[in-house]
Write a protein that holds these residues in place. Structure first.
Motif, PDB file in Angstrom:
ATOM      1  N   HIS A 114      -8.675  71.309  30.546  1.00  0.00           N
ATOM      2  CA  HIS A 114      -8.749  70.161  31.458  1.00  0.00           C
ATOM      3  C   HIS A 114      -8.221  68.852  30.871  1.00  0.00           C
ATOM      4  O   HIS A 114      -7.982  67.910  31.627  1.00  0.00           O
ATOM      5  CB  HIS A 114     -10.208  69.905  31.869  1.00  0.00           C
ATOM      6  CG  HIS A 114     -10.879  71.026  32.590  1.00  0.00           C
ATOM      7  ND1 HIS A 114     -10.446  71.498  33.807  1.00  0.00           N
ATOM      8  CD2 HIS A 114     -11.976  71.769  32.268  1.00  0.00           C
ATOM      9  CE1 HIS A 114     -11.238  72.482  34.210  1.00  0.00           C
ATOM     10  NE2 HIS A 114     -12.163  72.660  33.300  1.00  0.00           N
ATOM     11  N   GLY A 115      -8.075  68.772  29.537  1.00  0.00           N
ATOM     12  CA  GLY A 115      -7.905  67.468  28.924  1.00  0.00           C
ATOM     13  C   GLY A 115      -9.211  66.703  29.031  1.00  0.00           C
ATOM     14  O   GLY A 115     -10.274  67.268  29.322  1.00  0.00           O
ATOM     15  N   ASP A 116      -9.168  65.407  28.784  1.00  0.00           N
ATOM     16  CA  ASP A 116     -10.366  64.584  28.925  1.00  0.00           C
ATOM     17  C   ASP A 116     -10.501  64.174  30.383  1.00  0.00           C
ATOM     18  O   ASP A 116      -9.753  63.332  30.879  1.00  0.00           O
ATOM     19  CB  ASP A 116     -10.289  63.353  28.018  1.00  0.00           C
ATOM     20  CG  ASP A 116     -11.478  62.425  28.203  1.00  0.00           C
ATOM     21  OD1 ASP A 116     -12.507  62.867  28.770  1.00  0.00           O
ATOM     22  OD2 ASP A 116     -11.389  61.257  27.783  1.00  0.00           O
ATOM     23  N   LEU A 117     -11.479  64.754  31.062  1.00  0.00           N
ATOM     24  CA  LEU A 117     -11.674  64.460  32.482  1.00  0.00           C
ATOM     25  C   LEU A 117     -12.094  63.012  32.730  1.00  0.00           C
ATOM     26  O   LEU A 117     -11.988  62.522  33.855  1.00  0.00           O
ATOM     27  CB  LEU A 117     -12.731  65.404  33.065  1.00  0.00           C
ATOM     28  CG  LEU A 117     -12.312  66.873  33.189  1.00  0.00           C
ATOM     29  CD1 LEU A 117     -13.523  67.753  33.453  1.00  0.00           C
ATOM     30  CD2 LEU A 117     -11.269  67.039  34.283  1.00  0.00           C
ATOM     31  N   LEU A 118     -12.562  62.344  31.685  1.00  0.00           N
ATOM     32  CA  LEU A 118     -12.984  60.950  31.817  1.00  0.00           C
ATOM     33  C   LEU A 118     -11.927  59.975  31.300  1.00  0.00           C
ATOM     34  O   LEU A 118     -12.207  58.781  31.175  1.00  0.00           O
ATOM     35  CB  LEU A 118     -14.302  60.712  31.086  1.00  0.00           C
ATOM     36  CG  LEU A 118     -15.509  61.517  31.564  1.00  0.00           C
ATOM     37  CD1 LEU A 118     -16.773  61.044  30.858  1.00  0.00           C
ATOM     38  CD2 LEU A 118     -15.680  61.417  33.071  1.00  0.00           C
ATOM     39  N   GLU A 119     -10.736  60.447  31.030  1.00  0.00           N
ATOM     40  CA  GLU A 119      -9.687  59.566  30.521  1.00  0.00           C
ATOM     41  C   GLU A 119      -9.434  58.359  31.426  1.00  0.00           C
ATOM     42  O   GLU A 119      -9.167  57.256  30.927  1.00  0.00           O
ATOM     43  CB  GLU A 119      -8.393  60.352  30.322  1.00  0.00           C
ATOM     44  CG  GLU A 119      -7.299  59.548  29.653  1.00  0.00           C
ATOM     45  CD  GLU A 119      -6.063  60.381  29.360  1.00  0.00           C
ATOM     46  OE1 GLU A 119      -5.153  59.844  28.680  1.00  0.00           O
ATOM     47  OE2 GLU A 119      -6.004  61.546  29.787  1.00  0.00           O
ATOM     48  N   PRO A 120      -9.540  58.488  32.752  1.00  0.00           N
ATOM     49  CA  PRO A 120      -9.330  57.308  33.596  1.00  0.00           C
ATOM     50  C   PRO A 120     -10.299  56.167  33.305  1.00  0.00           C
ATOM     51  O   PRO A 120      -9.992  55.006  33.617  1.00  0.00           O
ATOM     52  CB  PRO A 120      -9.525  57.846  35.020  1.00  0.00           C
ATOM     53  CG  PRO A 120      -9.152  59.291  34.922  1.00  0.00           C
ATOM     54  CD  PRO A 120      -9.668  59.716  33.576  1.00  0.00           C
ATOM     55  N   LEU A 121     -11.448  56.442  32.706  1.00  0.00           N
ATOM     56  CA  LEU A 121     -12.393  55.378  32.400  1.00  0.00           C
ATOM     57  C   LEU A 121     -11.891  54.429  31.320  1.00  0.00           C
ATOM     58  O   LEU A 121     -12.374  53.311  31.207  1.00  0.00           O
ATOM     59  CB  LEU A 121     -13.739  55.960  31.958  1.00  0.00           C
ATOM     60  CG  LEU A 121     -14.537  56.729  33.012  1.00  0.00           C
ATOM     61  CD1 LEU A 121     -15.794  57.314  32.381  1.00  0.00           C
ATOM     62  CD2 LEU A 121     -14.904  55.828  34.186  1.00  0.00           C
ATOM     63  N   VAL A 122     -10.940  54.871  30.513  1.00  0.00           N
ATOM     64  CA  VAL A 122     -10.436  54.026  29.440  1.00  0.00           C
ATOM     65  C   VAL A 122      -9.049  53.470  29.764  1.00  0.00           C
ATOM     66  O   VAL A 122      -8.400  52.871  28.907  1.00  0.00           O
ATOM     67  CB  VAL A 122     -10.412  54.786  28.091  1.00  0.00           C
ATOM     68  CG1 VAL A 122     -11.818  55.147  27.666  1.00  0.00           C
ATOM     69  CG2 VAL A 122      -9.549  56.041  28.147  1.00  0.00           C
ATOM     70  N   ASP A 123      -8.617  53.646  31.007  1.00  0.00           N
ATOM     71  CA  ASP A 123      -7.334  53.106  31.460  1.00  0.00           C
ATOM     72  C   ASP A 123      -7.615  51.901  32.342  1.00  0.00           C
ATOM     73  O   ASP A 123      -8.047  52.029  33.488  1.00  0.00           O
ATOM     74  CB  ASP A 123      -6.567  54.182  32.243  1.00  0.00           C
ATOM     75  CG  ASP A 123      -5.167  53.732  32.643  1.00  0.00           C
ATOM     76  OD1 ASP A 123      -4.906  52.509  32.623  1.00  0.00           O
ATOM     77  OD2 ASP A 123      -4.353  54.606  32.979  1.00  0.00           O
ATOM     78  N   ALA A 124      -7.395  50.714  31.794  1.00  0.00           N
ATOM     79  CA  ALA A 124      -7.719  49.486  32.532  1.00  0.00           C
ATOM     80  C   ALA A 124      -6.974  49.400  33.856  1.00  0.00           C
ATOM     81  O   ALA A 124      -7.438  48.769  34.804  1.00  0.00           O
ATOM     82  CB  ALA A 124      -7.411  48.265  31.671  1.00  0.00           C
ATOM     83  N   GLY A 125      -5.839  50.050  33.939  1.00  0.00           N
ATOM     84  CA  GLY A 125      -5.069  49.997  35.167  1.00  0.00           C
ATOM     85  C   GLY A 125      -5.705  50.734  36.330  1.00  0.00           C
ATOM     86  O   GLY A 125      -5.285  50.568  37.479  1.00  0.00           O
ATOM     87  N   LEU A 126      -6.713  51.574  36.034  1.00  0.00           N
ATOM     88  CA  LEU A 126      -7.362  52.343  37.083  1.00  0.00           C
ATOM     89  C   LEU A 126      -8.728  51.776  37.458  1.00  0.00           C
ATOM     90  O   LEU A 126      -9.465  52.380  38.226  1.00  0.00           O
ATOM     91  CB  LEU A 126      -7.515  53.801  36.625  1.00  0.00           C
ATOM     92  CG  LEU A 126      -6.202  54.552  36.353  1.00  0.00           C
ATOM     93  CD1 LEU A 126      -6.482  55.953  35.839  1.00  0.00           C
ATOM     94  CD2 LEU A 126      -5.346  54.612  37.610  1.00  0.00           C
ATOM     95  N   ALA A 127      -9.076  50.621  36.911  1.00  0.00           N
ATOM     96  CA  ALA A 127     -10.391  50.035  37.178  1.00  0.00           C
ATOM     97  C   ALA A 127     -10.455  49.482  38.589  1.00  0.00           C
ATOM     98  O   ALA A 127      -9.471  48.972  39.132  1.00  0.00           O
ATOM     99  CB  ALA A 127     -10.688  48.935  36.167  1.00  0.00           C
ATOM    100  N   GLY A 128     -11.651  49.572  39.180  1.00  0.00           N
ATOM    101  CA  GLY A 128     -11.870  49.034  40.513  1.00  0.00           C
ATOM    102  C   GLY A 128     -12.721  47.782  40.462  1.00  0.00           C
ATOM    103  O   GLY A 128     -13.189  47.359  39.410  1.00  0.00           O
ATOM    104  N   SER A 129     -12.921  47.172  41.620  1.00  0.00           N
ATOM    105  CA  SER A 129     -13.730  45.973  41.740  1.00  0.00           C
ATOM    106  C   SER A 129     -14.906  46.225  42.657  1.00  0.00           C
ATOM    107  O   SER A 129     -14.800  46.993  43.630  1.00  0.00           O
ATOM    108  CB  SER A 129     -12.898  44.809  42.308  1.00  0.00           C
ATOM    109  OG  SER A 129     -11.783  44.531  41.476  1.00  0.00           O
ATOM    110  N   LEU A 130     -16.036  45.573  42.376  1.00  0.00           N
ATOM    111  CA  LEU A 130     -17.175  45.679  43.278  1.00  0.00           C
ATOM    112  C   LEU A 130     -16.844  45.006  44.603  1.00  0.00           C
ATOM    113  O   LEU A 130     -16.110  44.020  44.640  1.00  0.00           O
ATOM    114  CB  LEU A 130     -18.396  45.023  42.665  1.00  0.00           C
ATOM    115  CG  LEU A 130     -18.987  45.644  41.397  1.00  0.00           C
ATOM    116  CD1 LEU A 130     -20.299  44.966  41.042  1.00  0.00           C
ATOM    117  CD2 LEU A 130     -19.201  47.143  41.555  1.00  0.00           C
ATOM    118  N   PRO A 131     -17.381  45.531  45.702  1.00  0.00           N
ATOM    119  CA  PRO A 131     -17.099  44.913  46.995  1.00  0.00           C
ATOM    120  C   PRO A 131     -17.773  43.555  47.107  1.00  0.00           C
ATOM    121  O   PRO A 131     -18.734  43.245  46.414  1.00  0.00           O
ATOM    122  CB  PRO A 131     -17.721  45.914  47.987  1.00  0.00           C
ATOM    123  CG  PRO A 131     -18.747  46.655  47.196  1.00  0.00           C
ATOM    124  CD  PRO A 131     -18.211  46.737  45.795  1.00  0.00           C
TER     125      PRO A 131
END
Length: 293
Positions: free
Chosen positions: A276-293
Motif C-alpha cells: 500500500h505504501g504509507d496510507l497516511l502520506e497525505p497527512l504530511v503533504d501540506a498541499g493536501l490540507a483542508g480548512s475548517l468550515p
C-alpha cells in the motif's frame, strides 16, 4: 558488553537485545529495534518537527509503564530538542528527526506520541484527530461503523479522513488541516462528536463518563487540545503482543466483521508498506490540507 552500532554516522548504544518485551509472542528488544529501523521511512515523516512524548515500557507491558516528556538524562547532543510551552513554564522535549535519533529513542523501549502541531507553531494544529474507543462488548467493528459516518460527515465539510488502528482496541481518524488554532479544532471536533451521537444514539457517546460507555463507541475529541498527544502512526504499543498503530484502507474499515481483521503486529507492517505504501502520506503533504468550515 553493551553493543554500540553506527547509524548514519552516529554512534548509538543498543542494549539488552535478547530481552523479551512482548511476552505473548516472545518478541525481543532486538526485534523491536529491527522493526523501527525497517519502518523508519514511513514513521519518521509523522514524527518530523513534532515534540515527542515517550510512553516507556522497558520491562514489557507487565513492568513499569510511564510517560517521559522532558528530555531524558543522557540524551546525545546530536538529538534535536525543542522548547515547548506549558502552563507551569516552558520545557524542552525531544524531536525524532532522523534514523539515528529514532534508534536511540527505540532503545529506550517506547511508544511514540505526538501532538497535532509542529514545534514551529505550538498552538496551530495541522491535523485533526478523532479517537474511537469501544466500550465492551462493542469492538473495533462498531468503531468502523462510526468511522464511516464520520468520514462522510468530514467530507461534507471538505475534509478528507484517513484511518489507522490505535494498536489497542480502537480506531483513529485523522485529517490534514491548514494551520488552525487548537482551540478551534477542538471545538469543531466536539461538535462532530455531539452530532454523531445525535445521529447514531444507540452506537455513539461523546462524553468520557465510564458508566455511559458500555456497548457504545466513545468519540474522543479531546486529543485535539494543544496539550494532548496521540499515538503516532506505526508506533508499537505496550501490549502483550507487538501490536502496531497501523494505517488501514477504507475498504478494510467498511468490510470489517471481526476484530481480528484489524489487528496488526510488527511483522505485518513491511508487507503492508510494500503493498500500500504509507496510507497516511497525505497527512504530511501540506498541499493536501483542508480548512475548517
Amino acid at each position: 558488553m553493551t553493543p554500540i552500532t553506527e547509524v548514519a554516522g552516529r554512534k548509538v548504544t543498543l542494549s539488552n537485545l535478547d530481552k523479551v518485551l512482548h511476552p505473548a509472542t516472545g518478541f525481543t528488544k532486538g526485534e523491536l529495534l529491527h522493526y523501527y529501523a525497517t519502518s523508519a521511512p514511513a514513521l519518521l515523516p509523522h514524527l518530523h518537527d513534532r515534540p515527542v512524548s515517550f510512553l516507556r515500557y522497558p520491562d514489557g507491558p507487565d513492568g513499569q509503564v510511564f510517560f517521559t516528556k522532558n528530555v531524558p538524562p543522557g540524551t546525545p547532543d546530536w538529538v534535536a530538542t525543542t522548547e515547548v510551552p506549558r502552563s507551569e513554564g516552558p520545557a524542552r522535549m525531544v524531536m525524532v528527526q532522523d534514523l539515528p535519533s529514532l534508534m536511540w529513542a527505540a532503545n529506550q523501549v517506547t511508544e511514540f506520541h505526538t501532538p497535532q502541531w509542529r514545534a514551529q507553531a505550538p498552538d496551530l494544529a495541522d491535523r485533526l484527530v478523532l479517537d474511537l474507543d469501544p466500550g465492551a462488548p462493542a469492538t473495533i467493528v462498531e468503531c468502523c461503523l462510526v468511522a464511516v459516518w464520520l468520514r462522510d460527515r468530514l467530507a461534507a465539510d471538505g475534509l478528507t479522513a484517513y484511518a489507522k488502528t490505535s494498536g489497542s482496541k480502537g480506531l483513529h481518524l485523522l485529517a490534514a488541516l491548514e494551520p488552525t488554532p487548537s482551540a478551534d479544532v477542538s471545538a469543531y471536533a466536539k461538535a462532530l462528536a455531539v452530532e454523531a451521537q445525535a445521529d447514531l444514539p444507540g452506537l455513539v457517546i461523546h462524553r468520557m463518563t465510564r458508566s455511559l460507555r458500555p456497548t457504545k463507541v466513545f468519540v474522543d475529541f479531546s486529543q485535539n487540545a494543544a496539550r494532548k498527544t496521540t499515538a503516532a502512526p506505526y508506533t508499537l504499543r505496550a501490549r502483550e503482543a507487538p501490536t502496531v498503530s497501523t494505517p488501514v484502507t477504507w475498504d478494510e474499515v467498511e468490510s470489517c466483521a471481526d476484530p481480528a481483521e484489524l489487528v496488526f503486529t510488527a511483522g505485518d507492517i513491511a508487507p503492508r508498506l510494500e503493498r500500500h505504501g504509507d496510507l497516511l502520506e497525505p497527512l504530511v503533504d501540506a498541499g493536501l490540507a483542508g480548512s475548517l468550515p
